[in-house]
Scaffold this active site. Structure first.
Site, PDB file in Angstrom:
ATOM      1  N   VAL A 375       0.825  -1.204   0.000  1.00  0.00           N
ATOM      2  CA  VAL A 375       0.000   0.000   0.000  1.00  0.00           C
ATOM      3  C   VAL A 375       0.861   1.255   0.000  1.00  0.00           C
ATOM      4  O   VAL A 375       0.561   2.232  -0.702  1.00  0.00           O
ATOM      5  CB  VAL A 375      -0.943  -0.036   1.218  1.00  0.00           C
ATOM      6  CG1 VAL A 375      -1.667   1.299   1.381  1.00  0.00           C
ATOM      7  CG2 VAL A 375      -1.951  -1.176   1.075  1.00  0.00           C
ATOM      8  N   ASP A 376       1.940   1.246   0.775  1.00  0.00           N
ATOM      9  CA  ASP A 376       2.783   2.430   0.898  1.00  0.00           C
ATOM     10  C   ASP A 376       3.395   2.821  -0.449  1.00  0.00           C
ATOM     11  O   ASP A 376       3.353   3.982  -0.860  1.00  0.00           O
ATOM     12  CB  ASP A 376       3.885   2.158   1.925  1.00  0.00           C
ATOM     13  CG  ASP A 376       4.152   3.339   2.841  1.00  0.00           C
ATOM     14  OD1 ASP A 376       3.386   4.319   2.788  1.00  0.00           O
ATOM     15  OD2 ASP A 376       5.109   3.277   3.620  1.00  0.00           O
ATOM     16  N   ASP A 377       4.009   1.855  -1.125  1.00  0.00           N
ATOM     17  CA  ASP A 377       4.592   2.143  -2.437  1.00  0.00           C
ATOM     18  C   ASP A 377       3.531   2.569  -3.429  1.00  0.00           C
ATOM     19  O   ASP A 377       3.747   3.475  -4.237  1.00  0.00           O
ATOM     20  CB  ASP A 377       5.332   0.916  -2.964  1.00  0.00           C
ATOM     21  CG  ASP A 377       6.743   0.829  -2.427  1.00  0.00           C
ATOM     22  OD1 ASP A 377       7.635   1.450  -3.027  1.00  0.00           O
ATOM     23  OD2 ASP A 377       6.953   0.172  -1.398  1.00  0.00           O
ATOM     24  N   HIS A 449      -0.127   8.108   4.047  1.00  0.00           N
ATOM     25  CA  HIS A 449       0.209   8.166   2.623  1.00  0.00           C
ATOM     26  C   HIS A 449      -0.993   7.759   1.763  1.00  0.00           C
ATOM     27  O   HIS A 449      -1.196   8.312   0.673  1.00  0.00           O
ATOM     28  CB  HIS A 449       1.405   7.255   2.339  1.00  0.00           C
ATOM     29  CG  HIS A 449       2.662   7.709   3.008  1.00  0.00           C
ATOM     30  ND1 HIS A 449       3.682   6.848   3.364  1.00  0.00           N
ATOM     31  CD2 HIS A 449       3.071   8.944   3.388  1.00  0.00           C
ATOM     32  CE1 HIS A 449       4.653   7.537   3.942  1.00  0.00           C
ATOM     33  NE2 HIS A 449       4.311   8.804   3.962  1.00  0.00           N
TER      34      HIS A 449
END
Length: 622
Positions: A375-377, A449
């Site tokens: 999810v972060d990327d 993010h």
């Protein structure tokens, strides 16, 4: 030097680091257990070479501190297990136990209780070479891989990094192999009294009883069930190998999977083994002298990256350069966007166990990791792609990523990194798993993010964003900061949360924003920068405290800027960045500001010290 000149220099430096294919990748530096375990892996498989050993040993020696210890992060305290593994690797390289650097290390180890007080994974490595009894390693029967996904403590209850490690080590534990060495480690001490600790919780006591029972079963397993479990685990491992030969693109499951498959009868010439070993070689950083400024010794040395971060680094670099003034049609950004589009994950991975009806989309951290997009990327890549002149390919990829990211939201409103609803806290108390975090529960930084991405797409009124805002506000610490799961620590969490909440429509006057601003102002260093030591995960006295670093100062500035601050504190922070910039446009940052596992494993992302200051200097011009 003025901030504008500093920004231009930094942007020029970052542009010079872009590959011809469009990506950026900074070194991901960790601790010397990576190098020690690489040497031990090669010894176990019978492929250790003297020249490679000496280069790895040179690196390990160069990282030893004056007190004889090795640490898990720059400036940190000596770590027992890390020091044991480093000492052992140097014995393997031929270092004399009577040499001064070896004697001081051994004294530290004995003073901390010897081998008996090492972590479980160090005991496992010792057992592989007959230096520790397999009977003293907690149980991990391969039958666990047969448990259905609805059953408590099945492998999908564990975070992806732990899941892959469990599958491999269950095979290793079942075989209980021993490779003989020409020496022992008796000089380090074996038996020691365990230090006093708080009484275990009821679940921990129950799991300890279960562990004893399972150890008995491991000695006399049900034959047919054991064979079925070993075959299932072996096939699961092979099916999860990535195109570059890795498992998840990270060191722990990679080395243990190679050992497990070797014990399962895979020869070194087998394509799976060949790809795995060749991939590890590609993760080696070879140095001549201190070419990279990381404290390498004179002459040749080498070290192993635990992981590689090109997708993450590329997305952050694009955002930074856009903040720094590059137009959306700049060739560097267009080339980077093209490369990122080629890295989109379009197949189903382990995340689909919890979200079986969700279509794929998004990005992973590494060059090759289709099983585990995160999810972060995905959030950062979408934010980066929006900085480039849009076209149909970008729009379609963003649409797929948005659906996937919204579908990965957990029921409580937050987002974890790799899985949804990965919150079985009982997993943390298993005796075998003492190597760090083993579940992937929602975190403030990943959720921030995700929110920032949804806001950039104009989706702040959607149910996903509204639930995310409520969850993130609820996660604010009493002092006004947010805990940083994947970066150190409260400075990172706060630096992510404030810009996300503002982007999602929270007013700068909201109490959560004012409290965060107050916390940041309170923790600014006298020199104008911000810093936080990794010990803040264990000791509240370190929260928001540490030498100023370029990346952490930038995180604080990003939060203050988003909150509408135009204060003396901001000017002092910008001045610190300008004053400490190197002539080439970069910054020195030996400190570790990234987190793998809180309290256990930390990362020095070599590009953080450049990308985040560019973002801060670029935005603070406004």
């Amino acid at each position: 030097m003025r901030p504008r000149v500093a920004l231009e220099l930094a942007c020029e430096h970052l542009l010079s680091l872009q590959s011809e294919d469009g990506w950026w990748q900074g070194e991901l530096q960790t601790n010397v257990t990576m190098d020690a375990e690489d040497m031990l892996l090669r010894e176990f498989l019978g492929i250790r070479r003297a020249d490679e050993t000496e280069r790895s040993a040179a690196w390990i020696r160069s990282q030893q501190r004056a007190d004889g210890t090795w640490t898990n992060f720059y400036g940190g305290p000596g770590d027992l297990s890390t020091t044991i593994e480093a000492y052992w690797a140097l014995r393997l390289a031929g270092d004399d136990p009577a040499a001064e650097h070896m004697r001081t290390a051994a004294e530290f180890i004995r003073g901390r209780g010897g081998l008996a007080q090492a972590r479980v994974f160090t005991h496992l490595w010792l057992a592989l070479f007959g230096l520790w009894s397999w009977d003293e390693v907690p149980s991990l029967p391969p039958e666990a891989v047969l448990l259905p996904s609805w059953f408590p403590l099945n492998i999908y209850d564990f975070a992806c990094w732990a899941r892959q490690t469990i599958a491999a080590l269950s095979i290793v534990k079942a075989h209980r192999p021993v490779r003989e060495l020409p020496f022992d480690l008796d000089e380090l001490g074996v038996a020691a009294e365990a230090p006093a600790s708080a009484p275990p919780s009821l679940p921990a006591r129950v799991l300890a009883i279960l562990d004893r029972a399972l150890r008995g079963y491991e000695r006399r397993p049900i034959g047919l069930l054991r064979r079925l479990a070993l075959v299932h685990a072996e096939r699961w491992i092979v099916r999860h190998q990535e195109a570059d030969g890795s498992w998840g693109g990270i060191q722990p499951p990679w080395v243990y999977s190679l050992i497990a498959l070797s014990l399962s009868g895979y020869p070194l010439e087998h394509p799976v083994m060949r790809r795995g070993l060749a991939g590890i070689d590609r993760f080696m950083v070879e140095d001549e002298d201190d070419a990279r400024g990381v404290g390498a010794p004179p002459g040749r040395s080498r070290r192993l990256e635990a992981c590689q971060s090109p997708v993450w680094d590329t997305a952050l670099s694009m955002i930074a350069l856009s903040d720094g003034g590059l137009e959306d049609d700049h060739p560097a950004l267009v080339r980077a966007a093209g490369w990122l589009l080629g890295e989109e994950v379009t197949v189903r991975g382990d995340w689909a166990v919890a979200r079986p009806r969700l279509s794929p989309g998004g990005w992973a951290f590494e060059f090759h990791n289709v099983n585990y997009p995160d999810v972060d990327d995905t959030a950062e890549v979408v934010l980066a792609l929006r900085r480039v002149t849009p076209d149909a390919r970008i729009d379609d990829a963003i649409d797929r990523a948005t659906r996937w990211l919204e579908g990965m939201q957990s029921a409580n409103g937050g987002w974890g990194a790799f899985d949804a609803e990965n919150t079985r806290a009982l997993a943390r108390q298993l005796p075998f798993l003492d190597f760090g975090e083993v579940i992937d529960e929602p975190s403030a930084d990943v959720s921030a993010h995700s929110l920032e991405m949804l806001a950039a797409l104009g989706l702040i009124d959607t149910p996903a964003a509204e639930r995310g805002v409520r969850w993130l506000i609820d996660q604010q610490e009493p002092g006004g900061s947010w805990y940083g799961r994947w970066g150190i620590n409260h400075v990172y969490g706060t630096g992510a949360a404030v810009p996300a909440l503002i982007a999602a429509g929270v007013e700068p006057s909201h109490s959560c924003i004012r409290r965060a601003v107050g916390w940041l102002l309170e923790h600014q260093n006298d020199d104008g920068g911000w810093g936080e030591d990794p010990r803040s995960y264990d000791d509240d006295a370190w929260i928001g405290r540490g030498p100023s670093t370029a990346s952490q100062t930038a995180w604080a500035l990003l939060a203050l800027h988003a909150a509408g601050e135009r204060s003396t504190a901001m000017r002092r922070g910008v001045a610190w960045l300008v004053r400490t910039q190197r002539p080439d446009g970069g910054w020195d940052e030996p400190q570790y500001t990234g987190t793998g596992f809180p309290s256990d494993y930390y990362i020095n992302y070599h590009l953080y010290r450049l990308a985040f200051p560019i973002m801060a200097l670029g935005r603070c011009r406004e």
